[in-house]
Design an enzyme around this catalytic site. Structure first.
Site, mmCIF file in Angstrom:
data_model
loop_
_atom_site.group_PDB
_atom_site.id
_atom_site.type_symbol
_atom_site.label_atom_id
_atom_site.label_comp_id
_atom_site.label_asym_id
_atom_site.label_seq_id
_atom_site.Cartn_x
_atom_site.Cartn_y
_atom_site.Cartn_z
ATOM 1 N N GLY A 38 0.825 -1.213 0.000
ATOM 2 C CA GLY A 38 0.000 0.000 0.000
ATOM 3 C C GLY A 38 0.853 1.254 0.000
ATOM 4 N N ARG B 96 1.265 -5.192 -5.659
ATOM 5 C CA ARG B 96 1.363 -6.432 -4.896
ATOM 6 C C ARG B 96 1.641 -7.537 -5.910
ATOM 7 N NH1 ARG B 96 -2.563 -3.547 -1.681
ATOM 8 N NH2 ARG B 96 -1.613 -3.250 0.346
ATOM 9 N N ASP C 159 4.940 -4.507 6.344
ATOM 10 C CA ASP C 159 5.623 -5.716 6.825
ATOM 11 C C ASP C 159 5.523 -6.888 5.851
ATOM 12 O OD1 ASP C 159 2.998 -5.959 7.514
ATOM 13 O OD2 ASP C 159 3.357 -6.605 9.584
ATOM 14 N N THR D 293 3.697 3.079 5.572
ATOM 15 C CA THR D 293 2.268 2.716 5.543
ATOM 16 C C THR D 293 1.520 3.718 6.413
ATOM 17 O OG1 THR D 293 0.614 1.161 6.380
ATOM 18 C CG2 THR D 293 2.770 0.977 7.341
ATOM 19 N N ASP E 207 -0.955 3.109 8.201
ATOM 20 C CA ASP E 207 -1.596 2.454 9.350
ATOM 21 C C ASP E 207 -0.767 2.473 10.635
ATOM 22 O OD1 ASP E 207 -3.899 1.775 7.962
ATOM 23 O OD2 ASP E 207 -3.000 -0.034 7.148
ATOM 24 N N ASP F 27 1.311 0.359 11.622
ATOM 25 C CA ASP F 27 1.152 -0.967 12.247
ATOM 26 C C ASP F 27 2.373 -1.866 12.098
ATOM 27 O OD1 ASP F 27 0.964 -1.340 9.536
ATOM 28 O OD2 ASP F 27 -0.814 -2.622 9.597
ATOM 29 N N ARG G 21 -7.406 -1.812 9.493
ATOM 30 C CA ARG G 21 -8.037 -3.132 9.525
ATOM 31 C C ARG G 21 -7.632 -3.875 10.797
ATOM 32 N NH1 ARG G 21 -7.169 -4.853 3.872
ATOM 33 N NH2 ARG G 21 -8.444 -3.049 3.409
ATOM 34 N N GLN H 96 -7.734 9.085 2.749
ATOM 35 C CA GLN H 96 -6.690 9.017 3.794
ATOM 36 C C GLN H 96 -5.333 8.594 3.248
ATOM 37 O OE1 GLN H 96 -8.685 6.939 7.463
ATOM 38 N NE2 GLN H 96 -9.951 6.566 5.673
HETATM 39 P P1 ADP Z 1 2.579 -4.309 2.751
HETATM 40 O O1 ADP Z 1 4.010 -4.337 2.407
HETATM 41 O O2 ADP Z 1 1.976 -2.955 2.624
HETATM 42 O O3 ADP Z 1 2.305 -5.004 4.074
HETATM 43 P P2 ADP Z 1 1.599 -6.698 1.331
HETATM 44 O O4 ADP Z 1 1.399 -7.476 2.586
HETATM 45 O O5 ADP Z 1 0.537 -6.767 0.292
HETATM 46 O O6 ADP Z 1 1.784 -5.135 1.621
HETATM 47 O O7 ADP Z 1 2.988 -7.158 0.696
HETATM 48 C C1 ADP Z 1 3.473 -6.582 -0.481
HETATM 49 C C2 ADP Z 1 4.134 -7.629 -1.334
HETATM 50 O O8 ADP Z 1 5.239 -8.207 -0.611
HETATM 51 C C3 ADP Z 1 3.263 -8.813 -1.717
HETATM 52 O O9 ADP Z 1 2.449 -8.557 -2.824
HETATM 53 C C4 ADP Z 1 4.321 -9.863 -2.035
HETATM 54 O O10 ADP Z 1 4.837 -9.679 -3.344
HETATM 55 C C5 ADP Z 1 5.424 -9.546 -1.047
HETATM 56 N N1 ADP Z 1 5.318 -10.466 0.117
HETATM 57 C C6 ADP Z 1 4.435 -10.417 1.140
HETATM 58 N N2 ADP Z 1 4.600 -11.450 1.993
HETATM 59 C C7 ADP Z 1 5.609 -12.200 1.487
HETATM 60 C C8 ADP Z 1 6.266 -13.412 1.901
HETATM 61 N N3 ADP Z 1 5.919 -14.069 3.012
HETATM 62 N N4 ADP Z 1 7.277 -13.867 1.135
HETATM 63 C C9 ADP Z 1 7.643 -13.211 0.002
HETATM 64 N N5 ADP Z 1 7.070 -12.087 -0.432
HETATM 65 C C10 ADP Z 1 6.065 -11.568 0.283
#
Ligand code: ADP
Length: 319
Positions: free
Chosen positions: A11, A72, A103, A125, A127, A129, A171, A251
């Protein structure tokens, strides 16, 4: 270390551009080349790289979103996807990578470190979080956007003597609701981390009304449930006019606040310092206003908690 790459993932958040700018300029300051990767891990897999000189990050410090775009990628979660990413980074002669994101993105960063590309994370982010850091890039801008919106809602709430329910993002984490709620003097704040009692909220509303309060604001983090649903239940119980506003993606955008620009600049620069010190598998964190490196493993073992003293204070002050 001659050549580093930077990407934004997950995000988006206001201030990510300031962080990209800091990585690029700090990298150049130390005589390194910097390449940008478009659309996060999707761009790593597709080999979508762009050379970033000093001028390429001019005039972006004040802009929301991310000039490198974000995405993503399900494919990146697979070993095949990660292998393609590593191959492309090696083809580009990239020695190390900075990942700006949440994360989920840091889990991906850790996979790259394990496969020979030293990678560090910068927490971005709205959030707030991410465990291990007091603040994330974008949070301050988001709460300022929320209070600006609620100030406007408050005007019309007063004119019509109504109760307003405002649903904000969050969330899993109630930080946006909590900080905006205290900053706005909301009558009640509903967050996923604390149970709520609708009867107690209604009593509070009725107490306020007896004291002559002209309006009430109730802030609901989306993780608690639908603001529309909560508004309907309050209306049923009080019989009073209750309106609901869902702030949504408003936001996520907008020009970053001074706080977020400073945080992003410090964090982006620290990411480059960590790589120069030979650190990898770390995230940058803000802890008691110090910008430090923190092992991903250590951060992943922690749980994010909002500051409940703010929750308690808001409850005392909004009598
Ligand atoms: P954020 O980074 O905002 O928490 P996401 O959780 O959607 O957003 O994670 C972003 C991207 O990071 C995912 O689309 C994926 O490509 C990669 N990612 C997330 N979790 C894993 C994981 N356990 N192993 C490898 N890549 C991951």
């Amino acid at each position: 270390m001659k050549r580093i790459a930077v990407l934004t993932s997950g995000g988006d958040a206001p201030g990510m551009n300031a962080a990209i700018r800091a990585v690029v300029r700090k990298g150049h300051h130390h005589g390194m080349e910097v390449v940008g990767v478009y659309r996060g891990y999707t761009g790593l897999i597709q080999g979508d790289f762009v050379s970033m000189n000093l001028g390429s990050v001019g005039d972006i410090i004040h802009r929301g979103g991310t000039v490198l775009y974000s995405a993503r990628s399900e494919e990146f979660k697979t070993p095949e996807g990660q292998a393609k990413a590593v191959e492309n980074l090696k083809k580009q002669g990239v020695d190390a990578l900075v990942v700006i994101g949440g994360d989920g993105s840091f889990r991906g960063a850790q996979k790259l470190t394990q496969q020979g590309i030293p990678t560090v994370g910068v927490p971005g982010t709205i959030d707030n979080d991410i465990p291990g850091t007091d603040f994330t890039i974008g949070f301050d801008t988001a709460i300022n956007t929320v209070i600006e919106c609620i100030d406007r809602i408050r005007d019309t709430a007063t004119s019509h003597e109504r109760t307003y329910v405002v649903e904000v993002m969050g969330r899993d984490a109630g930080d946006i609701a909590l900080w905006a709620g205290l900053a706005d003097g909301a009558e009640s704040i509903l967050i996923p981390e604390a149970p709520h009692d609708l009867n107690e909220i209604v009593e509070r509303l009725e107490r306020g009304s007896r004291r002559g309060k002209k309006h009430s604001i109730i802030i609901v983090a989306e993780g608690v449930g639908s603001g529309v649903d909560i508004g309907r239940r309050i209306k049923e119980k009080t019989g009073a006019e209750t309106r609901v506003t869902v702030l949504g993606h408003i936001q996520r955008g907008g020009s970053p606040t001074a706080f977020d620009r400073v945080l992003a600049s410090r964090m982006g620069a620290k990411a480059v310092d960590l790589l120069l010190e030979g650190k990898k598998d770390q995230m940058v964190a803000s802890r008691r206003n110090q910008i430090v490196g923190l092992d991903f493993e250590e951060a992943f073992a922690m749980k994010h908690h909002p500051d409940m003293s703010i929750y308690n204070l808001a409850s005392i002050l909004a009598i």
